[in-house]
Design an enzyme around this catalytic site. Structure first.
Site, PDB file in Angstrom:
ATOM      1  N   ASN A  11       0.873  -1.177   0.000  1.00 40.23           N
ATOM      2  CA  ASN A  11       0.000   0.000   0.000  1.00 40.23           C
ATOM      3  C   ASN A  11       0.909   1.225   0.000  1.00 40.23           C
ATOM      4  O   ASN A  11       1.447   1.594   1.034  1.00 40.23           O
ATOM      5  CB  ASN A  11      -0.898  -0.031   1.247  1.00 40.23           C
TER       6      ASN A  11
ATOM      7  N   LYS B   4       0.124   4.252  -0.353  1.00 35.55           N
ATOM      8  CA  LYS B   4      -0.522   5.470   0.173  1.00 35.55           C
ATOM      9  C   LYS B   4      -0.220   6.622  -0.778  1.00 35.55           C
ATOM     10  O   LYS B   4      -0.159   6.415  -1.992  1.00 35.55           O
ATOM     11  CB  LYS B   4      -0.050   5.745   1.610  1.00 35.55           C
TER      12      LYS B   4
ATOM     13  N   HIS C  81      -9.602   1.676   4.524  1.00 35.89           N
ATOM     14  CA  HIS C  81      -8.350   1.863   5.267  1.00 35.89           C
ATOM     15  C   HIS C  81      -8.590   2.850   6.410  1.00 35.89           C
ATOM     16  O   HIS C  81      -9.349   3.813   6.261  1.00 35.89           O
ATOM     17  CB  HIS C  81      -7.241   2.372   4.337  1.00 35.89           C
TER      18      HIS C  81
ATOM     19  N   GLU D  54      -6.941   5.222   7.511  1.00 35.74           N
ATOM     20  CA  GLU D  54      -6.666   6.636   7.190  1.00 35.74           C
ATOM     21  C   GLU D  54      -7.854   7.252   6.458  1.00 35.74           C
ATOM     22  O   GLU D  54      -8.182   8.416   6.674  1.00 35.74           O
ATOM     23  CB  GLU D  54      -5.377   6.737   6.351  1.00 35.74           C
TER      24      GLU D  54
ATOM     25  N   GLU E 133      -5.699  -4.433  10.596  1.00 31.24           N
ATOM     26  CA  GLU E 133      -4.664  -3.418  10.797  1.00 31.24           C
ATOM     27  C   GLU E 133      -4.941  -2.637  12.079  1.00 31.24           C
ATOM     28  O   GLU E 133      -5.731  -1.676  12.067  1.00 31.24           O
ATOM     29  CB  GLU E 133      -4.646  -2.448   9.611  1.00 31.24           C
TER      30      GLU E 133
ATOM     31  N   GLY F 274       2.387   2.539  10.627  1.00 31.18           N
ATOM     32  CA  GLY F 274       3.375   3.603  10.442  1.00 31.18           C
ATOM     33  C   GLY F 274       4.062   4.036  11.724  1.00 31.18           C
ATOM     34  O   GLY F 274       4.729   5.062  11.758  1.00 31.18           O
TER      35      GLY F 274
ATOM     36  N   SER G 273       3.256  -1.886  10.289  1.00 28.01           N
ATOM     37  CA  SER G 273       4.712  -1.990  10.494  1.00 28.01           C
ATOM     38  C   SER G 273       5.258  -3.383  10.200  1.00 28.01           C
ATOM     39  O   SER G 273       6.207  -3.833  10.844  1.00 28.01           O
ATOM     40  CB  SER G 273       5.089  -1.530  11.907  1.00 28.01           C
TER      41      SER G 273
HETATM   42  P1  PGA Z   1       2.682   0.446   7.568  1.00 23.61           P
HETATM   43  O1  PGA Z   1       1.225   0.669   6.901  1.00 23.61           O
HETATM   44  O2  PGA Z   1       3.185  -0.881   7.035  1.00 23.61           O
HETATM   45  O3  PGA Z   1       3.509   1.595   7.088  1.00 23.61           O
HETATM   46  O4  PGA Z   1       2.490   0.417   9.036  1.00 23.61           O
HETATM   47  C1  PGA Z   1       0.333  -0.393   6.714  1.00 23.61           C
HETATM   48  C2  PGA Z   1      -0.977   0.134   6.154  1.00 23.61           C
HETATM   49  O5  PGA Z   1      -1.419   1.211   6.576  1.00 23.61           O
HETATM   50  O6  PGA Z   1      -1.586  -0.511   5.285  1.00 23.61           O
END
Ligand code: PGA
Length: 248
Positions: free
Chosen positions: A9, A11, A94, A96, A166, A172, A212
């Protein structure tokens, strides 16, 4: 038998030049293994990535779509538009987008229904906040999301679905859920699917962990029984890191 599925992903990252460089590198490193893979990229890169990955076994995904096919929805992209350029997957819900773009369980449900009427397979994201986990409510929160998001979907559709668990506190932040914590939640999601549908559907639905996940922790997460794959943010921005996760 479920096939492992590792999706990146990106983003809102990667310039056109960086996306092209990544695609060339991943194509060079990727061996058509028993692991399914895809890159979910910003809309502007999708068509070129779909062309670059054609015939390689590497899929391409969007990070959102609208549930209507066309109309007065400024700034939105429809499912037929994505189908037209050969997109394989679409991330839905997601955290976000739930936080910053007003994505609700209701819109997730509409989007899932529209995607299942197309050739594009959804990757549905669910997960709890740190506050909810600290209050011991993680299972209740995730169960409510899964039930609302899948409302009215057929067993046949859900068998083809990918759900990414998640935990928001691990996205992140560098703070990964332990393999045991991730497994406990992925198993809980599989049990909810068994309750809503049956054991056959629960056995077929793909459940990813995201938050992460990186080369250093991918193997122990992927070794857990109910974790079928990963949704990878930060570590999907470099082809060398991403390929190490695929080769877990
Ligand atoms: P990350 O993001 O691996 O940077 O923690 C995962 C995601 O939001 O899909």
């Amino acid at each position: 038998m479920r096939k492992p599925f590792i999706a990146g992903n990106w983003k809102m990252n990667m310039s056109r030049a960086e996306a092209e460089e990544f695609a060339a590198k991943l194509k060079e490193l990727y061996k058509d293994t028993e692991v399914k893979t895809a890159i979910c990229a910003p809309f502007v890169h999708l068509e070129r990535l779909a062309e670059a990955f054609k015939g390689t076994g590497i899929g391409v995904g969007a990070q959102n779509c609208h549930f209507e096919d066309s109309g007065a929805f400024t700034g939105e992209i429809s499912v037929p538009m994505l189908e037209e350029i050969g997109i394989d997957y679409c991330i839905i819900g997601h955290s976000e987008r739930r936080e910053y773009n007003n994505e609700t369980d209701e819109t997730c449900n509409k989007k899932l229904k529209r995607l299942f009427a197309s050739s594009i397979l959804p990757i549905l994201c669910v997960g709890e906040t740190l506050e909810q986990r600290d209050a011991g409510r993680e299972k209740e929160v995730v169960a409510a999301q899964v039930k609302a998001d899948l409302d009215g979907l057929s067993a046949e559709n859900v068998s083809k679905l990918t759900i990414a668990y998640e935990p928001i506190w691990a996205i992140g932040t560098g703070r990964t859920a332990s393999p045991e914590q991730a497994e406990e939640m992925c198993k809980a999601i599989r049990d909810i699917i068994a309750d809503m549908y049956d054991d056959g559907v629960a056995c077929e639905v793909t459940i990813q962990y995201g938050g992460s996940m990186k080369p250093a922790n991918a193997t122990e997460l992927m070794n857990m029984e109910d974790i079928d794959g990963g949704l990878i943010g930060g570590a999907s921005l470099k082809a060398e890191d991403f390929i190490q996760i695929i080769d877990f």
